[in-house]
Write a protein that holds these residues in place. Structure first.
Motif, PDB file in Angstrom:
ATOM      1  N   MET A   1       0.829  -1.205   0.000  1.00 58.72           N
ATOM      2  CA  MET A   1       0.000   0.000   0.000  1.00 58.72           C
ATOM      3  C   MET A   1       0.866   1.259   0.000  1.00 58.72           C
ATOM      4  SD  MET A   1      -3.272   0.515  -0.124  1.00 58.72           S
ATOM      5  CE  MET A   1      -4.019  -0.938   0.614  1.00 58.72           C
ATOM      6  N   GLY A   2       1.951   1.199   0.787  1.00 58.08           N
ATOM      7  CA  GLY A   2       2.860   2.340   0.817  1.00 58.08           C
ATOM      8  C   GLY A   2       3.520   2.591  -0.524  1.00 58.08           C
ATOM      9  N   ALA A   3       3.880   1.505  -1.226  1.00 58.80           N
ATOM     10  CA  ALA A   3       4.494   1.648  -2.546  1.00 58.80           C
ATOM     11  C   ALA A   3       3.519   2.267  -3.535  1.00 58.80           C
ATOM     12  CB  ALA A   3       4.964   0.286  -3.057  1.00 58.80           C
ATOM     13  N   ILE A   4       2.249   1.856  -3.461  1.00 55.55           N
ATOM     14  CA  ILE A   4       1.242   2.432  -4.353  1.00 55.55           C
ATOM     15  C   ILE A   4       1.161   3.941  -4.135  1.00 55.55           C
ATOM     16  CG2 ILE A   4      -1.232   2.561  -4.843  1.00 55.55           C
ATOM     17  CD1 ILE A   4      -1.392  -0.440  -4.179  1.00 55.55           C
ATOM     18  N   PHE A   5       1.056   4.354  -2.875  1.00 53.36           N
ATOM     19  CA  PHE A   5       0.940   5.783  -2.585  1.00 53.36           C
ATOM     20  C   PHE A   5       2.180   6.546  -3.042  1.00 53.36           C
ATOM     21  CE2 PHE A   5      -2.707   4.944   0.125  1.00 53.36           C
ATOM     22  CZ  PHE A   5      -3.427   6.118  -0.018  1.00 53.36           C
ATOM     23  N   LEU A   6       3.357   6.039  -2.702  1.00 54.98           N
ATOM     24  CA  LEU A   6       4.591   6.738  -3.039  1.00 54.98           C
ATOM     25  C   LEU A   6       4.731   6.946  -4.539  1.00 54.98           C
ATOM     26  CD1 LEU A   6       7.371   7.865  -2.269  1.00 54.98           C
ATOM     27  CD2 LEU A   6       8.266   5.529  -2.444  1.00 54.98           C
ATOM     28  N   HIS A   7       4.591   5.884  -5.302  1.00 59.25           N
ATOM     29  CA  HIS A   7       4.856   5.973  -6.737  1.00 59.25           C
ATOM     30  C   HIS A   7       3.745   6.679  -7.493  1.00 59.25           C
ATOM     31  CE1 HIS A   7       8.569   3.614  -6.928  1.00 59.25           C
ATOM     32  NE2 HIS A   7       8.068   2.936  -5.906  1.00 59.25           N
ATOM     33  N   GLU A   8       2.491   6.400  -7.140  1.00 56.12           N
ATOM     34  CA  GLU A   8       1.404   7.050  -7.869  1.00 56.12           C
ATOM     35  C   GLU A   8       1.305   8.541  -7.530  1.00 56.12           C
ATOM     36  OE1 GLU A   8      -0.798   5.896 -10.309  1.00 56.12           O
ATOM     37  OE2 GLU A   8       0.555   4.163 -10.404  1.00 56.12           O
ATOM     38  N   ILE A   9       1.584   8.917  -6.290  1.00 61.25           N
ATOM     39  CA  ILE A   9       1.620  10.347  -5.958  1.00 61.25           C
ATOM     40  C   ILE A   9       2.740  11.039  -6.725  1.00 61.25           C
ATOM     41  CG2 ILE A   9       2.183  12.009  -4.137  1.00 61.25           C
ATOM     42  CD1 ILE A   9       0.656  10.245  -2.179  1.00 61.25           C
ATOM     43  N   ALA A  10       3.941  10.475  -6.687  1.00 62.14           N
ATOM     44  CA  ALA A  10       5.083  11.117  -7.352  1.00 62.14           C
ATOM     45  C   ALA A  10       4.893  11.176  -8.855  1.00 62.14           C
ATOM     46  CB  ALA A  10       6.364  10.355  -7.004  1.00 62.14           C
ATOM     47  N   GLY A  11       4.453  10.070  -9.459  1.00 55.87           N
ATOM     48  CA  GLY A  11       4.281  10.048 -10.904  1.00 55.87           C
ATOM     49  C   GLY A  11       3.202  10.995 -11.377  1.00 55.87           C
ATOM     50  N   THR A  12       2.076  11.048 -10.665  1.00 55.63           N
ATOM     51  CA  THR A  12       0.985  11.935 -11.069  1.00 55.63           C
ATOM     52  C   THR A  12       1.354  13.391 -10.811  1.00 55.63           C
ATOM     53  OG1 THR A  12      -0.544  10.164 -10.436  1.00 55.63           O
ATOM     54  CG2 THR A  12      -1.492  12.294 -10.967  1.00 55.63           C
ATOM     55  N   ALA A  13       2.144  13.657  -9.781  1.00 57.54           N
ATOM     56  CA  ALA A  13       2.610  15.023  -9.534  1.00 57.54           C
ATOM     57  C   ALA A  13       3.505  15.503 -10.677  1.00 57.54           C
ATOM     58  CB  ALA A  13       3.362  15.092  -8.206  1.00 57.54           C
ATOM     59  N   ILE A  14       4.404  14.642 -11.145  1.00 57.11           N
ATOM     60  CA  ILE A  14       5.242  15.009 -12.277  1.00 57.11           C
ATOM     61  C   ILE A  14       4.391  15.235 -13.520  1.00 57.11           C
ATOM     62  CG2 ILE A  14       6.952  14.098 -13.901  1.00 57.11           C
ATOM     63  CD1 ILE A  14       8.219  15.135 -11.372  1.00 57.11           C
ATOM     64  N   LEU A  15       3.400  14.370 -13.726  1.00 56.19           N
ATOM     65  CA  LEU A  15       2.497  14.508 -14.867  1.00 56.19           C
ATOM     66  C   LEU A  15       1.825  15.880 -14.875  1.00 56.19           C
ATOM     67  CD1 LEU A  15       0.627  13.342 -17.181  1.00 56.19           C
ATOM     68  CD2 LEU A  15      -0.875  12.592 -15.320  1.00 56.19           C
ATOM     69  N   THR A  16       1.221  16.275 -13.756  1.00 56.90           N
ATOM     70  CA  THR A  16       0.486  17.532 -13.738  1.00 56.90           C
ATOM     71  C   THR A  16       1.409  18.750 -13.657  1.00 56.90           C
ATOM     72  OG1 THR A  16       0.138  17.251 -11.352  1.00 56.90           O
ATOM     73  CG2 THR A  16      -1.641  16.562 -12.817  1.00 56.90           C
ATOM     74  N   LEU A  17       2.569  18.599 -13.057  1.00 56.21           N
ATOM     75  CA  LEU A  17       3.542  19.693 -13.065  1.00 56.21           C
ATOM     76  C   LEU A  17       3.970  20.030 -14.489  1.00 56.21           C
ATOM     77  CD1 LEU A  17       5.661  21.655 -11.938  1.00 56.21           C
ATOM     78  CD2 LEU A  17       7.163  19.676 -11.556  1.00 56.21           C
ATOM     79  N   LEU A  18       4.360  19.022 -15.249  1.00 56.93           N
ATOM     80  CA  LEU A  18       4.837  19.273 -16.612  1.00 56.93           C
ATOM     81  C   LEU A  18       3.692  19.567 -17.572  1.00 56.93           C
ATOM     82  CD1 LEU A  18       7.648  16.567 -16.918  1.00 56.93           C
ATOM     83  CD2 LEU A  18       7.834  18.964 -16.224  1.00 56.93           C
ATOM     84  N   GLY A  19       2.552  18.873 -17.390  1.00 56.39           N
ATOM     85  CA  GLY A  19       1.412  19.125 -18.259  1.00 56.39           C
ATOM     86  C   GLY A  19       0.813  20.501 -18.031  1.00 56.39           C
ATOM     87  N   GLY A  20       0.575  20.834 -16.763  1.00 57.45           N
ATOM     88  CA  GLY A  20       0.096  22.182 -16.468  1.00 57.45           C
ATOM     89  C   GLY A  20       1.130  23.231 -16.837  1.00 57.45           C
TER      90      GLY A  20
END
Length: 247
Positions: A1-20
């Motif tokens: 569960m911790g791995a899911i949160f860590l990676h999906e939070i970080a990956g989606t943050a990079i996605l919206t940082l660069l996309g936005g």
């Protein structure tokens, strides 16, 4: 569960940082990328996906609730695992699905906030509320909620269905294939709604827009907000179900 949160939070943050960020670069006042055009935005979002997928590789890099729900509807694991890297499979259980989606929402919100920090002085100079909101969330070119919803369903169906096909073919392109797919969807189907094709990508940044102290920002257009949330969810689930028949 911790791995899911860590990676999906970080990956989606990079996605919206660069996309936005690419949208901010094109539409906000006094930027060097000002008026760079729709294709620059398409390629910027494609490369944002490319980067986000690498960051979240250990969980399958969904970065998108529509992808998570589409995989669950297709009967697949959320992540098949990778023995060579020692990564276990992640089953499509309800707790895991919820963990993915919550992490994606958090990551999208954080990415939008960081994008605002990067462009803070340009947000201070921008007086067009529509341009400001457009760097956070999507909006229709012609407001017709039913048809806007249909457009998001179709575009997200294409995204998730082809991602499911990627998993069954020996292309070997990995994140690049998904990035090019996002560019293609934006160029072909993105004009009517701005192609959210991702509930987290739209709702997380829209919440950030509502909370952040941005001059001249106006409202967050909550009356439209359901379209880029439920349209992609329906499209993703339909893609998963149809894949059972053809994949």
């Amino acid at each position: 569960m911790g791995a899911i949160f860590l990676h999906e939070i970080a990956g989606t943050a990079i996605l919206t940082l660069l996309g936005g960020g690419v949208v901010a670069n094109v539409v906000l006042t006094k930027n060097k990328g000002k008026d760079g055009g729709w294709l620059l935005i398409n390629f910027g979002w494609g490369l944002a996906v490319f980067a986000g997928v690498y960051v979240a590789f250990a969980t399958g890099a969904h970065l998108n609730p529509a992808v998570t729900l589409g995989l669950a509807a297709s009967g697949n694991d959320l992540f098949p695992g990778n023995e060579a890297l020692g990564l276990p499979a992640i089953a499509a259980t309800l707790p895991n699905i919820v963990a993915y989606i919550v992490a994606q929402m958090i990551g999208a919100f954080l990415g939008a906030v960081i994008c605002w920090i990067a462009y803070k002085k340009h947000y201070d100079e921008e007086t067009d509320a529509g341009n400001i909101l457009g760097t956070f969330s999507t909006g229709p070119a012609i407001r017709a909620y039913g048809w806007n919803f249909v457009t998001e369903v179709i575009a997200t169906f294409v995204l998730v269905f082809i991602i499911l096909l990627f998993g069954k073919t020996p292309a070997g392109l990995g994140p690049l294939a998904v990035a090019l797919l996002v560019v293609g969807i934006g160029a072909s189907l993105g004009g009517p709604t701005g192609y959210a094709i991702n509930p987290a990508r739209d709702l997380g940044p829209r919440l950030a827009h509502a909370i952040l102290p941005i001059r001249h920002k106006g409202g967050s257009d909550w009356s439209y907000s359901w379209v880029p949330v439920f349209g992609p969810i329906v499209g993703g689930v339909l893609a998963g179900l149809v894949s059972l028949l053809v994949v």
